[in-house]
Design an enzyme around this catalytic site. Sequence first.
Site, PDB file in Angstrom:
ATOM      1  N   LYS A  21       0.839  -1.201   0.000  1.00 29.83           N
ATOM      2  CA  LYS A  21       0.000   0.000   0.000  1.00 29.83           C
ATOM      3  C   LYS A  21       0.881   1.261   0.000  1.00 29.83           C
ATOM      4  O   LYS A  21       2.116   1.170   0.145  1.00 29.83           O
ATOM      5  CB  LYS A  21      -0.937  -0.077   1.206  1.00 29.83           C
ATOM      6  CG  LYS A  21      -1.887  -1.297   1.087  1.00 29.83           C
ATOM      7  CD  LYS A  21      -3.076  -1.240   2.028  1.00 29.83           C
ATOM      8  CE  LYS A  21      -2.777  -1.849   3.368  1.00 29.83           C
ATOM      9  NZ  LYS A  21      -4.033  -2.072   4.171  1.00 29.83           N
ATOM     10  N   TYR A  61     -12.219  -2.597  -1.573  1.00 30.21           N
ATOM     11  CA  TYR A  61     -12.571  -2.565  -0.149  1.00 30.21           C
ATOM     12  C   TYR A  61     -14.084  -2.515   0.069  1.00 30.21           C
ATOM     13  O   TYR A  61     -14.529  -2.126   1.154  1.00 30.21           O
ATOM     14  CB  TYR A  61     -11.889  -1.379   0.534  1.00 30.21           C
ATOM     15  CG  TYR A  61     -10.425  -1.628   0.871  1.00 30.21           C
ATOM     16  CD1 TYR A  61     -10.049  -2.704   1.680  1.00 30.21           C
ATOM     17  CD2 TYR A  61      -9.427  -0.784   0.404  1.00 30.21           C
ATOM     18  CE1 TYR A  61      -8.714  -2.936   2.005  1.00 30.21           C
ATOM     19  CE2 TYR A  61      -8.084  -1.008   0.730  1.00 30.21           C
ATOM     20  CZ  TYR A  61      -7.748  -2.089   1.530  1.00 30.21           C
ATOM     21  OH  TYR A  61      -6.424  -2.310   1.861  1.00 30.21           O
ATOM     22  N   ASN A 124      -0.621  -0.101   7.607  1.00 27.44           N
ATOM     23  CA  ASN A 124      -0.057  -1.440   7.863  1.00 27.44           C
ATOM     24  C   ASN A 124       0.595  -2.041   6.623  1.00 27.44           C
ATOM     25  O   ASN A 124       0.835  -3.233   6.548  1.00 27.44           O
ATOM     26  CB  ASN A 124      -1.115  -2.365   8.476  1.00 27.44           C
ATOM     27  CG  ASN A 124      -2.316  -2.560   7.569  1.00 27.44           C
ATOM     28  OD1 ASN A 124      -2.268  -2.214   6.396  1.00 27.44           O
ATOM     29  ND2 ASN A 124      -3.370  -3.136   8.098  1.00 27.44           N
ATOM     30  N   HIS A 127      -1.525  -5.520   1.851  1.00 30.38           N
ATOM     31  CA  HIS A 127      -2.798  -6.250   1.800  1.00 30.38           C
ATOM     32  C   HIS A 127      -2.549  -7.673   1.298  1.00 30.38           C
ATOM     33  O   HIS A 127      -1.698  -7.889   0.442  1.00 30.38           O
ATOM     34  CB  HIS A 127      -3.764  -5.550   0.836  1.00 30.38           C
ATOM     35  CG  HIS A 127      -4.938  -6.404   0.479  1.00 30.38           C
ATOM     36  ND1 HIS A 127      -6.077  -6.446   1.257  1.00 30.38           N
ATOM     37  CD2 HIS A 127      -5.138  -7.287  -0.536  1.00 30.38           C
ATOM     38  CE1 HIS A 127      -6.922  -7.334   0.730  1.00 30.38           C
ATOM     39  NE2 HIS A 127      -6.389  -7.839  -0.365  1.00 30.38           N
ATOM     40  N   GLU A 138     -10.169 -10.345  -6.257  1.00 36.54           N
ATOM     41  CA  GLU A 138      -9.129  -9.311  -6.258  1.00 36.54           C
ATOM     42  C   GLU A 138      -8.151  -9.486  -7.426  1.00 36.54           C
ATOM     43  O   GLU A 138      -7.711  -8.501  -8.031  1.00 36.54           O
ATOM     44  CB  GLU A 138      -8.391  -9.333  -4.917  1.00 36.54           C
ATOM     45  CG  GLU A 138      -9.292  -8.882  -3.775  1.00 36.54           C
ATOM     46  CD  GLU A 138      -8.720  -9.082  -2.379  1.00 36.54           C
ATOM     47  OE1 GLU A 138      -9.355  -8.634  -1.411  1.00 36.54           O
ATOM     48  OE2 GLU A 138      -7.629  -9.694  -2.250  1.00 36.54           O
TER      49      GLU A 138
HETATM   50  P1  DAT Z   1      -6.486  -6.919   6.786  1.00 38.43           P
HETATM   51  O1  DAT Z   1      -5.783  -5.927   5.906  1.00 38.43           O
HETATM   52  O2  DAT Z   1      -5.586  -7.422   7.888  1.00 38.43           O
HETATM   53  O3  DAT Z   1      -7.135  -8.047   6.020  1.00 38.43           O
HETATM   54  P2  DAT Z   1      -9.160  -5.852   7.172  1.00 38.43           P
HETATM   55  O4  DAT Z   1      -9.546  -6.549   5.915  1.00 38.43           O
HETATM   56  O5  DAT Z   1      -9.989  -6.112   8.399  1.00 38.43           O
HETATM   57  O6  DAT Z   1      -7.628  -6.125   7.559  1.00 38.43           O
HETATM   58  O7  DAT Z   1      -9.187  -4.281   6.936  1.00 38.43           O
HETATM   59  C1  DAT Z   1      -8.736  -3.748   5.705  1.00 38.43           C
HETATM   60  C2  DAT Z   1      -7.891  -2.527   6.002  1.00 38.43           C
HETATM   61  O8  DAT Z   1      -8.687  -1.506   6.583  1.00 38.43           O
HETATM   62  C3  DAT Z   1      -6.772  -2.796   7.016  1.00 38.43           C
HETATM   63  O9  DAT Z   1      -5.615  -3.308   6.402  1.00 38.43           O
HETATM   64  C4  DAT Z   1      -6.563  -1.442   7.612  1.00 38.43           C
HETATM   65  C5  DAT Z   1      -7.940  -0.813   7.570  1.00 38.43           C
HETATM   66  N1  DAT Z   1      -8.646  -0.975   8.850  1.00 38.43           N
HETATM   67  C6  DAT Z   1      -9.229  -2.097   9.324  1.00 38.43           C
HETATM   68  N2  DAT Z   1      -9.795  -1.898  10.509  1.00 38.43           N
HETATM   69  C7  DAT Z   1      -9.557  -0.596  10.815  1.00 38.43           C
HETATM   70  C8  DAT Z   1      -9.877   0.248  11.925  1.00 38.43           C
HETATM   71  N3  DAT Z   1     -10.572  -0.209  12.963  1.00 38.43           N
HETATM   72  N4  DAT Z   1      -9.459   1.526  11.873  1.00 38.43           N
HETATM   73  C9  DAT Z   1      -8.773   2.005  10.828  1.00 38.43           C
HETATM   74  N5  DAT Z   1      -8.440   1.275   9.743  1.00 38.43           N
HETATM   75  C10 DAT Z   1      -8.824  -0.008   9.737  1.00 38.43           C
HETATM   76 MG    MG Z   2      -8.736  -7.957   4.656  1.00 33.78          MG
END
Ligand code: DAT
Ligand code: MG
Length: 161
Positions: A21, A61, A124, A127, A138
């Site tokens: 990212k 997303y 983070n 992805h 995806e």
């Molecule tokens: P991952 O990337 O570990 O699969 P996810 O699919 O739950 O996590 O969420 C997608 C992205 O959204 C994640 O990489 C960072 C952001 N995100 C998730 N939960 C969040 C939160 N509570 N606050 C801010 N950003 C968040």
């Molecule tokens: Mg995810």
Amino acid sequence: MKGRPHGGSVSSMQTTYVMVKPDGVQRGLVGEIIGRFEAKGLQLVGLKGVVPSEEIARAHYAVHSERPFFEGLIKFVTSGPVVCMAWRGVEAIKVARGLIGPTNGRDAAPGTIRGDFGMDMGFNMIHGSDAEETAEFELNLWFPDGTMDWSCDSQKWVYES
Ligand code: DAT
Ligand code: MG
């Protein structure tokens, strides 16, 4: 190659979508991240850099569209270049998620990408698809022309049989 499926004939063989990212690109972690997937023994079958459009970011997303952080996430992921990758291997989806680590870098164990380089939930760096259906969606979204079909000679030293 258009329309070619991303799956394989061996049932546990998978292709997963992985993306560095904008924070990972800005911090100069692209080489480090690609190196970890290569060193693990996964096969690189797709690679490109792009500044994502809002349309593709929202589609990627979409599952999070009702979450309070959604608009911020879209703004972040469209803010600069991302590096899109497709990695292939036995149980590649699970293996990639293991290399990446849990969502919040502060909770991620050292040795994982987020554990070694991340301090935040939103920033983070990377992805990775979380299931076979997600990976298919995806990969088709980011690699609509398909991925690279090539024989990697070193794979015979990665898997015993
Ligand atoms: P991952 O990337 O570990 O699969 P996810 O699919 O739950 O996590 O969420 C997608 C992205 O959204 C994640 O990489 C960072 C952001 N995100 C998730 N939960 C969040 C939160 N509570 N606050 C801010 N950003 C968040
Ligand atoms: Mg995810």
